[in-house]
Design a protein around this motif. Structure first.
Motif, PDB file in Angstrom:
ATOM      1  N   PRO A 196      25.505  11.560  31.980  1.00 48.35           N
ATOM      2  CA  PRO A 196      24.293  11.883  32.739  1.00 48.35           C
ATOM      3  C   PRO A 196      23.506  10.612  33.041  1.00 48.35           C
ATOM      4  CG  PRO A 196      24.017  12.482  30.442  1.00 48.35           C
ATOM      5  CD  PRO A 196      25.433  11.996  30.596  1.00 48.35           C
ATOM      6  N   VAL A 197      22.992  10.499  34.261  1.00 44.62           N
ATOM      7  CA  VAL A 197      22.197   9.343  34.673  1.00 44.62           C
ATOM      8  C   VAL A 197      20.958   9.826  35.421  1.00 44.62           C
ATOM      9  CG1 VAL A 197      24.106   7.682  34.792  1.00 44.62           C
ATOM     10  CG2 VAL A 197      23.550   9.061  36.796  1.00 44.62           C
ATOM     11  N   THR A 198      19.948   8.978  35.439  1.00 45.77           N
ATOM     12  CA  THR A 198      18.725   9.239  36.196  1.00 45.77           C
ATOM     13  C   THR A 198      18.541   8.104  37.192  1.00 45.77           C
ATOM     14  OG1 THR A 198      17.716  10.420  34.346  1.00 45.77           O
ATOM     15  CG2 THR A 198      16.232   9.572  36.043  1.00 45.77           C
ATOM     16  N   LEU A 199      18.392   8.458  38.472  1.00 47.02           N
ATOM     17  CA  LEU A 199      18.175   7.480  39.530  1.00 47.02           C
ATOM     18  C   LEU A 199      16.704   7.503  39.910  1.00 47.02           C
ATOM     19  CD1 LEU A 199      21.149   8.828  39.877  1.00 47.02           C
ATOM     20  CD2 LEU A 199      21.203   7.406  41.901  1.00 47.02           C
ATOM     21  N   SER A 200      16.122   6.319  40.081  1.00 47.66           N
ATOM     22  CA  SER A 200      14.708   6.205  40.426  1.00 47.66           C
ATOM     23  C   SER A 200      14.556   5.495  41.756  1.00 47.66           C
ATOM     24  CB  SER A 200      13.960   5.422  39.344  1.00 47.66           C
ATOM     25  OG  SER A 200      14.117   6.051  38.092  1.00 47.66           O
TER      26      SER A 200
ATOM     27  N   VAL B 279      24.860  11.568  45.917  1.00 45.02           N
ATOM     28  CA  VAL B 279      24.949  10.288  45.212  1.00 45.02           C
ATOM     29  C   VAL B 279      26.415   9.898  45.111  1.00 45.02           C
ATOM     30  CG1 VAL B 279      24.494   9.059  43.045  1.00 45.02           C
ATOM     31  CG2 VAL B 279      22.866  10.793  43.867  1.00 45.02           C
ATOM     32  N   THR B 280      26.734   8.635  45.421  1.00 41.84           N
ATOM     33  CA  THR B 280      28.093   8.130  45.246  1.00 41.84           C
ATOM     34  C   THR B 280      28.063   6.851  44.412  1.00 41.84           C
ATOM     35  OG1 THR B 280      27.996   6.941  47.359  1.00 41.84           O
ATOM     36  CG2 THR B 280      29.037   9.121  47.371  1.00 41.84           C
ATOM     37  N   PHE B 281      29.138   6.679  43.646  1.00 45.71           N
ATOM     38  CA  PHE B 281      29.377   5.460  42.872  1.00 45.71           C
ATOM     39  C   PHE B 281      30.599   4.836  43.517  1.00 45.71           C
ATOM     40  CE2 PHE B 281      26.834   8.046  40.208  1.00 45.71           C
ATOM     41  CZ  PHE B 281      26.155   7.207  39.346  1.00 45.71           C
ATOM     42  N   GLY B 282      30.413   3.759  44.279  1.00 42.70           N
ATOM     43  CA  GLY B 282      31.506   3.266  45.113  1.00 42.70           C
ATOM     44  C   GLY B 282      31.788   4.355  46.144  1.00 42.70           C
TER      45      GLY B 282
ATOM     46  N   VAL C 179      24.296  16.844  40.963  1.00 45.73           N
ATOM     47  CA  VAL C 179      23.174  16.101  41.536  1.00 45.73           C
ATOM     48  C   VAL C 179      21.978  17.046  41.695  1.00 45.73           C
ATOM     49  CG1 VAL C 179      22.351  14.779  43.525  1.00 45.73           C
ATOM     50  CG2 VAL C 179      24.721  14.521  42.736  1.00 45.73           C
ATOM     51  N   THR C 180      20.862  16.666  41.080  1.00 44.69           N
ATOM     52  CA  THR C 180      19.631  17.447  41.178  1.00 44.69           C
ATOM     53  C   THR C 180      18.503  16.523  41.604  1.00 44.69           C
ATOM     54  OG1 THR C 180      20.348  18.894  39.371  1.00 44.69           O
ATOM     55  CG2 THR C 180      18.006  18.907  39.900  1.00 44.69           C
ATOM     56  N   VAL C 181      17.898  16.832  42.754  1.00 44.55           N
ATOM     57  CA  VAL C 181      16.736  16.072  43.192  1.00 44.55           C
ATOM     58  C   VAL C 181      15.528  16.682  42.476  1.00 44.55           C
ATOM     59  CG1 VAL C 181      15.331  15.330  45.143  1.00 44.55           C
ATOM     60  CG2 VAL C 181      17.807  15.556  45.412  1.00 44.55           C
ATOM     61  N   VAL C 182      15.014  15.967  41.493  1.00 42.95           N
ATOM     62  CA  VAL C 182      13.883  16.455  40.697  1.00 42.95           C
ATOM     63  C   VAL C 182      12.618  16.436  41.536  1.00 42.95           C
ATOM     64  CG1 VAL C 182      12.502  16.042  38.612  1.00 42.95           C
ATOM     65  CG2 VAL C 182      14.989  15.689  38.571  1.00 42.95           C
ATOM     66  N   ASN C 183      12.404  15.325  42.234  1.00 45.05           N
ATOM     67  CA  ASN C 183      11.279  15.158  43.159  1.00 45.05           C
ATOM     68  C   ASN C 183      11.609  13.975  44.064  1.00 45.05           C
ATOM     69  OD1 ASN C 183      10.520  12.754  41.686  1.00 45.05           O
ATOM     70  ND2 ASN C 183       9.474  14.075  40.193  1.00 45.05           N
ATOM     71  N   SER C 184      10.663  13.520  44.845  1.00 51.68           N
ATOM     72  CA  SER C 184      10.947  12.458  45.824  1.00 51.68           C
ATOM     73  C   SER C 184      11.238  11.102  45.190  1.00 51.68           C
ATOM     74  CB  SER C 184       9.796  12.330  46.813  1.00 51.68           C
ATOM     75  OG  SER C 184       8.619  11.883  46.149  1.00 51.68           O
ATOM     76  N   THR C 185      11.036  10.972  43.869  1.00 48.44           N
ATOM     77  CA  THR C 185      11.263   9.684  43.202  1.00 48.44           C
ATOM     78  C   THR C 185      12.338   9.720  42.123  1.00 48.44           C
ATOM     79  OG1 THR C 185       9.526  10.076  41.554  1.00 48.44           O
ATOM     80  CG2 THR C 185       8.859   8.973  43.611  1.00 48.44           C
ATOM     81  N   THR C 186      12.895  10.911  41.831  1.00 46.60           N
ATOM     82  CA  THR C 186      13.844  11.031  40.716  1.00 46.60           C
ATOM     83  C   THR C 186      15.008  11.949  41.065  1.00 46.60           C
ATOM     84  OG1 THR C 186      12.026  10.749  39.147  1.00 46.60           O
ATOM     85  CG2 THR C 186      14.084  11.624  38.268  1.00 46.60           C
ATOM     86  N   ILE C 187      16.235  11.477  40.761  1.00 48.51           N
ATOM     87  CA  ILE C 187      17.447  12.284  40.901  1.00 48.51           C
ATOM     88  C   ILE C 187      18.202  12.217  39.585  1.00 48.51           C
ATOM     89  CG2 ILE C 187      19.703  12.498  42.034  1.00 48.51           C
ATOM     90  CD1 ILE C 187      18.478  11.314  44.556  1.00 48.51           C
ATOM     91  N   ASN C 188      18.666  13.358  39.100  1.00 52.41           N
ATOM     92  CA  ASN C 188      19.560  13.400  37.943  1.00 52.41           C
ATOM     93  C   ASN C 188      20.961  13.703  38.450  1.00 52.41           C
ATOM     94  OD1 ASN C 188      17.486  12.978  36.090  1.00 52.41           O
ATOM     95  ND2 ASN C 188      17.075  15.149  35.884  1.00 52.41           N
TER      96      ASN C 188
ATOM     97  N   ALA D  81      30.032  -0.904  40.333  1.00 50.80           N
ATOM     98  CA  ALA D  81      30.096  -0.088  41.549  1.00 50.80           C
ATOM     99  C   ALA D  81      28.725  -0.039  42.201  1.00 50.80           C
ATOM    100  CB  ALA D  81      30.561   1.331  41.219  1.00 50.80           C
ATOM    101  N   ASN D  82      28.714  -0.053  43.524  1.00 49.24           N
ATOM    102  CA  ASN D  82      27.484   0.182  44.260  1.00 49.24           C
ATOM    103  C   ASN D  82      27.118   1.651  44.088  1.00 49.24           C
ATOM    104  OD1 ASN D  82      27.616  -2.450  45.195  1.00 49.24           O
ATOM    105  ND2 ASN D  82      28.480  -1.878  47.163  1.00 49.24           N
ATOM    106  N   VAL D  83      25.839   1.947  43.950  1.00 50.14           N
ATOM    107  CA  VAL D  83      25.367   3.320  43.844  1.00 50.14           C
ATOM    108  C   VAL D  83      24.556   3.622  45.101  1.00 50.14           C
ATOM    109  CG1 VAL D  83      24.028   4.963  42.487  1.00 50.14           C
ATOM    110  CG2 VAL D  83      25.282   3.122  41.341  1.00 50.14           C
ATOM    111  N   THR D  84      24.899   4.721  45.788  1.00 53.02           N
ATOM    112  CA  THR D  84      24.248   5.064  47.046  1.00 53.02           C
ATOM    113  C   THR D  84      23.669   6.468  46.998  1.00 53.02           C
ATOM    114  OG1 THR D  84      25.770   3.628  48.273  1.00 53.02           O
ATOM    115  CG2 THR D  84      24.579   5.282  49.551  1.00 53.02           C
TER     116      THR D  84
END
Length: 176
Positions: A60-64, A74-77, A84-93, A104-107
């Motif tokens: 599990p990861v959290t993107l900010s 969300v892609t890794f490479g 993928v869960t968009v928690v709000n406009s600033t956070t994705i789990n 890997a690039n994260v997009t």
């Protein structure tokens, strides 16, 4: 002589949009009140936590960042993250996919096609492995010295036997 010119002009004031089209022989003007135009900012990915894990995926990861929209991916490479869960406009789990070892690039890509990439944002580490244990059996009273041949262990790794932690030695990058 056989030519026609069209000029289009659009003016946005506050939440109103007014479009005017001028033809050679007339004009067409339309005003759309309230919400005639909405600017949607591109997402910005600034961090991922943790930023390293197993090449087996499943972490599990959290993107900010900012401007994440519901339905973002969300892609890794080139490998898609799962859960993928968009928690709000600033956070994705999300959950990492399986990926070859290395960075890997994260997009993050919003449903409208806008995206943001964090270069080398995540490091996939090889999973630890055991190639042999010698001897393969010992006394039920314990105390048997063993040698474990293994690979890809990192500092701080531990060894368990039947769910019980090994207690008389240290795990190092060599054999235990």
């Amino acid at each position: 002589s056989g030519k026609s010119f069209v000029r289009v002009r659009c003016q946005i004031t506050g939440s109103n949009a007014q479009a005017q089209v001028n033809f050679d022989d007339g004009n067409l003007t339309r005003t759309i009140l309230g919400g005639g135009f909405t600017y949607i900012a591109s997402p910005t990915l600034t961090a991922i936590s943790p930023n390293a894990g197993s090449s087996n995926g499943g972490a599990p990861v959290t993107l900010s960042g900012s401007s994440f929209l519901m339905g973002a991916t969300v892609t890794f490479g080139t490998a898609a993250a799962t859960n993928v869960t968009v928690v709000n406009s600033t956070t994705i789990n999300a959950t990492t996919p399986a990926h070859s070892a290395g960075t890997a690039n994260v997009t993050v890509t919003n449903p409208n096609g806008q995206s943001s990439t964090l270069p080398n944002g995540y490091t996939f580490n090889l999973s630890p492995g055991v190639s042999s244990i010698s001897p393969s059996s010992g006394s039920t009273n314990g105390g048997t010295a063993i040698n474990i041949s293994r690979s890809n262990y990192v500092s701080g790794a531990s060894v368990e036997f039947g769910g019980r932690a090994e207690s008389n030695g240290n795990v190092t990058n060599g054999d235990a």
